[in-house]
Scaffold this active site. Structure first.
Site, PDB file in Angstrom:
ATOM      1  N   HIS A  18      -0.632   8.275  -1.272  1.00 45.28           N
ATOM      2  CA  HIS A  18      -0.031   8.146   0.065  1.00 45.28           C
ATOM      3  C   HIS A  18      -0.864   8.909   1.108  1.00 45.28           C
ATOM      4  O   HIS A  18      -1.127   8.408   2.201  1.00 45.28           O
ATOM      5  CB  HIS A  18       1.372   8.770   0.097  1.00 45.28           C
ATOM      6  CG  HIS A  18       2.413   8.075  -0.730  1.00 45.28           C
ATOM      7  ND1 HIS A  18       3.148   8.722  -1.685  1.00 45.28           N
ATOM      8  CD2 HIS A  18       2.875   6.800  -0.714  1.00 45.28           C
ATOM      9  CE1 HIS A  18       4.013   7.883  -2.237  1.00 45.28           C
ATOM     10  NE2 HIS A  18       3.868   6.702  -1.668  1.00 45.28           N
ATOM     11  N   LYS A  42      15.158   0.985  -5.393  1.00 50.68           N
ATOM     12  CA  LYS A  42      14.823   2.259  -6.053  1.00 50.68           C
ATOM     13  C   LYS A  42      15.945   3.270  -5.910  1.00 50.68           C
ATOM     14  O   LYS A  42      16.579   3.344  -4.856  1.00 50.68           O
ATOM     15  CB  LYS A  42      13.550   2.855  -5.429  1.00 50.68           C
ATOM     16  CG  LYS A  42      12.296   2.029  -5.641  1.00 50.68           C
ATOM     17  CD  LYS A  42      11.087   2.693  -4.989  1.00 50.68           C
ATOM     18  CE  LYS A  42       9.813   1.892  -5.190  1.00 50.68           C
ATOM     19  NZ  LYS A  42       8.690   2.418  -4.387  1.00 50.68           N
ATOM     20  N   ARG A  91      -2.616  -1.534  -3.917  1.00 50.47           N
ATOM     21  CA  ARG A  91      -3.286  -1.072  -5.138  1.00 50.47           C
ATOM     22  C   ARG A  91      -3.757  -2.295  -5.923  1.00 50.47           C
ATOM     23  O   ARG A  91      -4.777  -2.867  -5.640  1.00 50.47           O
ATOM     24  CB  ARG A  91      -2.325  -0.209  -5.969  1.00 50.47           C
ATOM     25  CG  ARG A  91      -2.143   1.174  -5.403  1.00 50.47           C
ATOM     26  CD  ARG A  91      -0.914   1.857  -5.909  1.00 50.47           C
ATOM     27  NE  ARG A  91       0.277   1.155  -5.455  1.00 50.47           N
ATOM     28  CZ  ARG A  91       1.512   1.581  -5.615  1.00 50.47           C
ATOM     29  NH1 ARG A  91       1.735   2.697  -6.260  1.00 50.47           N
ATOM     30  NH2 ARG A  91       2.528   0.897  -5.150  1.00 50.47           N
ATOM     31  N   SER A 129       4.478   7.136  -7.223  1.00 49.84           N
ATOM     32  CA  SER A 129       5.467   8.220  -7.329  1.00 49.84           C
ATOM     33  C   SER A 129       6.162   8.152  -8.686  1.00 49.84           C
ATOM     34  O   SER A 129       6.475   9.184  -9.288  1.00 49.84           O
ATOM     35  CB  SER A 129       6.516   8.092  -6.215  1.00 49.84           C
ATOM     36  OG  SER A 129       5.914   8.160  -4.956  1.00 49.84           O
TER      37      SER A 129
HETATM   38  N1  COD Z   1      -2.819   4.055  -3.202  1.00 45.06           N
HETATM   39  C1  COD Z   1      -2.643   3.379  -2.045  1.00 45.06           C
HETATM   40  N2  COD Z   1      -1.438   3.134  -1.489  1.00 45.06           N
HETATM   41  C2  COD Z   1      -0.375   3.611  -2.130  1.00 45.06           C
HETATM   42  C3  COD Z   1      -0.463   4.341  -3.336  1.00 45.06           C
HETATM   43  C4  COD Z   1      -1.761   4.554  -3.876  1.00 45.06           C
HETATM   44  N3  COD Z   1      -1.915   5.180  -5.019  1.00 45.06           N
HETATM   45  N4  COD Z   1       0.800   4.674  -3.729  1.00 45.06           N
HETATM   46  C5  COD Z   1       1.628   4.157  -2.809  1.00 45.06           C
HETATM   47  N5  COD Z   1       0.931   3.512  -1.857  1.00 45.06           N
HETATM   48  C6  COD Z   1       1.417   2.815  -0.673  1.00 45.06           C
HETATM   49  C7  COD Z   1       2.362   1.667  -1.048  1.00 45.06           C
HETATM   50  O1  COD Z   1       1.659   0.491  -1.328  1.00 45.06           O
HETATM   51  C8  COD Z   1       3.139   1.556   0.242  1.00 45.06           C
HETATM   52  O2  COD Z   1       2.428   0.823   1.196  1.00 45.06           O
HETATM   53  C9  COD Z   1       3.243   3.005   0.736  1.00 45.06           C
HETATM   54  O3  COD Z   1       2.194   3.709   0.074  1.00 45.06           O
HETATM   55  C10 COD Z   1       4.587   3.636   0.382  1.00 45.06           C
HETATM   56  O4  COD Z   1       4.828   3.457  -1.000  1.00 45.06           O
HETATM   57  P1  COD Z   1       6.264   3.851  -1.622  1.00 45.06           P
HETATM   58  O5  COD Z   1       6.285   3.358  -3.015  1.00 45.06           O
HETATM   59  O6  COD Z   1       6.521   5.295  -1.377  1.00 45.06           O
HETATM   60  O7  COD Z   1       7.265   3.074  -0.675  1.00 45.06           O
HETATM   61  P2  COD Z   1       8.022   1.674  -0.879  1.00 45.06           P
HETATM   62  O8  COD Z   1       7.059   0.602  -1.229  1.00 45.06           O
HETATM   63  O9  COD Z   1       9.182   1.879  -1.799  1.00 45.06           O
HETATM   64  O10 COD Z   1       8.566   1.423   0.602  1.00 45.06           O
HETATM   65  C11 COD Z   1       9.351   0.309   0.849  1.00 45.06           C
HETATM   66  C12 COD Z   1      10.122   0.478   2.165  1.00 45.06           C
HETATM   67  C13 COD Z   1      11.018   1.700   2.090  1.00 45.06           C
HETATM   68  C14 COD Z   1       9.130   0.657   3.303  1.00 45.06           C
HETATM   69  C15 COD Z   1      10.958  -0.838   2.342  1.00 45.06           C
HETATM   70  O11 COD Z   1      11.862  -0.969   1.291  1.00 45.06           O
HETATM   71  C16 COD Z   1      11.671  -0.857   3.684  1.00 45.06           C
HETATM   72  O12 COD Z   1      11.069  -1.212   4.688  1.00 45.06           O
HETATM   73  N6  COD Z   1      12.975  -0.464   3.677  1.00 45.06           N
HETATM   74  C17 COD Z   1      13.816  -0.463   4.867  1.00 45.06           C
HETATM   75  C18 COD Z   1      14.615  -1.780   4.963  1.00 45.06           C
HETATM   76  C19 COD Z   1      13.697  -2.875   5.451  1.00 45.06           C
HETATM   77  O13 COD Z   1      13.329  -2.936   6.606  1.00 45.06           O
HETATM   78  N7  COD Z   1      13.250  -3.751   4.509  1.00 45.06           N
HETATM   79  C20 COD Z   1      12.235  -4.764   4.821  1.00 45.06           C
HETATM   80  C21 COD Z   1      12.807  -6.025   5.308  1.00 45.06           C
HETATM   81  S1  COD Z   1      13.355  -6.946   3.955  1.00 45.06           S
END
Ligand code: COD
Length: 163
Positions: A18, A42, A91, A129
């Site tokens: 991140h 999640k 990724r 994570s």
């Molecule tokens: N390398 C590069 N990028 C990474 C890595 C890594 N090792 N690890 C994570 N990431 C990136 C992910 O691809 C993502 O882009 C970002 O970091 C955050 O990752 P996470 O896993 O912490 O977060 P997510 O994917 O669970 O987040 C999802 C949201 C919370 C953004 C999503 O559910 C959301 O927008 N929720 C609110 C309701 C909404 O508006 N939904 C969308 C309309 S349907």
């Protein structure tokens, strides 16, 4: 016009993967808002406040970055901070389908805000994570994967009843 980006996520907890995406976004945009949102697929391990505290601590040296949380749709948060961009990290191919789905949905909700993808640093391509929590739970070494403060927070939560 200032270029403003939102880096949204669960950040449960924040990892070097991140942080890499946040730092690279901060080089391109005038301001980057990190936003902790709810991913309904999640079950959170850290509370929103705990996640925010860790994010703020590990990004405190990046001047044009700030962090907050939002209960609701990402697109509404992005509008509220007048963002022109949403940044997501990519990724493996396995990320693609989900990212395409939420990006398309967000475009239906607002076509003024573009989503940009930043390809993971090879070093972090396997990192999530979930994997960090799994390894920490069984006392594995995660020091290359998360900052020390995150490492300590994980250990404190997993092993709080240890003598
Ligand atoms: N390398 C590069 N990028 C990474 C890595 C890594 N090792 N690890 C994570 N990431 C990136 C992910 O691809 C993502 O882009 C970002 O970091 C955050 O990752 P996470 O896993 O912490 O977060 P997510 O994917 O669970 O987040 C999802 C949201 C919370 C953004 C999503 O559910 C959301 O927008 N929720 C609110 C309701 C909404 O508006 N939904 C969308 C309309 S349907």
């Amino acid at each position: 016009m200032a270029s403003i980006a939102v880096c949204p996520g669960s950040f449960d907890p924040i990892t070097y993967g991140h942080i890499d995406i946040i730092k690279r976004s901060a080089k391109v945009f005038d301001h980057v808002y990190i936003c902790v949102l709810n991913n309904s697929a999640k079950k959170p391990f850290f509370s929103v406040e705990e996640r925010l505290e860790l994010i703020r601590e590990v990004t405190k040296d990046i001047k044009n970055v700030s962090a907050s949380s939002y209960e609701g749709l990402l697109i509404d948060y992005a509008k509220s901070v007048k963002a022109n961009a949403i940044i997501r990290g990519l990724r493996a191919v396995s990320d693609f389908e989900y990212e395409m789905q939420i990006t398309s949905m967000n475009r239906v909700l607002s076509d003024d805000i573009e989503t940009f993808f930043i390809m993971t640093n090879n070093q972090y391509s396997f990192l999530s994570s979930s994997i960090v929590k799994e390894v920490s739970k069984y006392d594995g070494d995660i020091s290359e994967l998360v900052p020390k403060i995150v490492h300590d927070a994980l250990r404190a939560k997993f092993h709080k009843n240890r003598p």
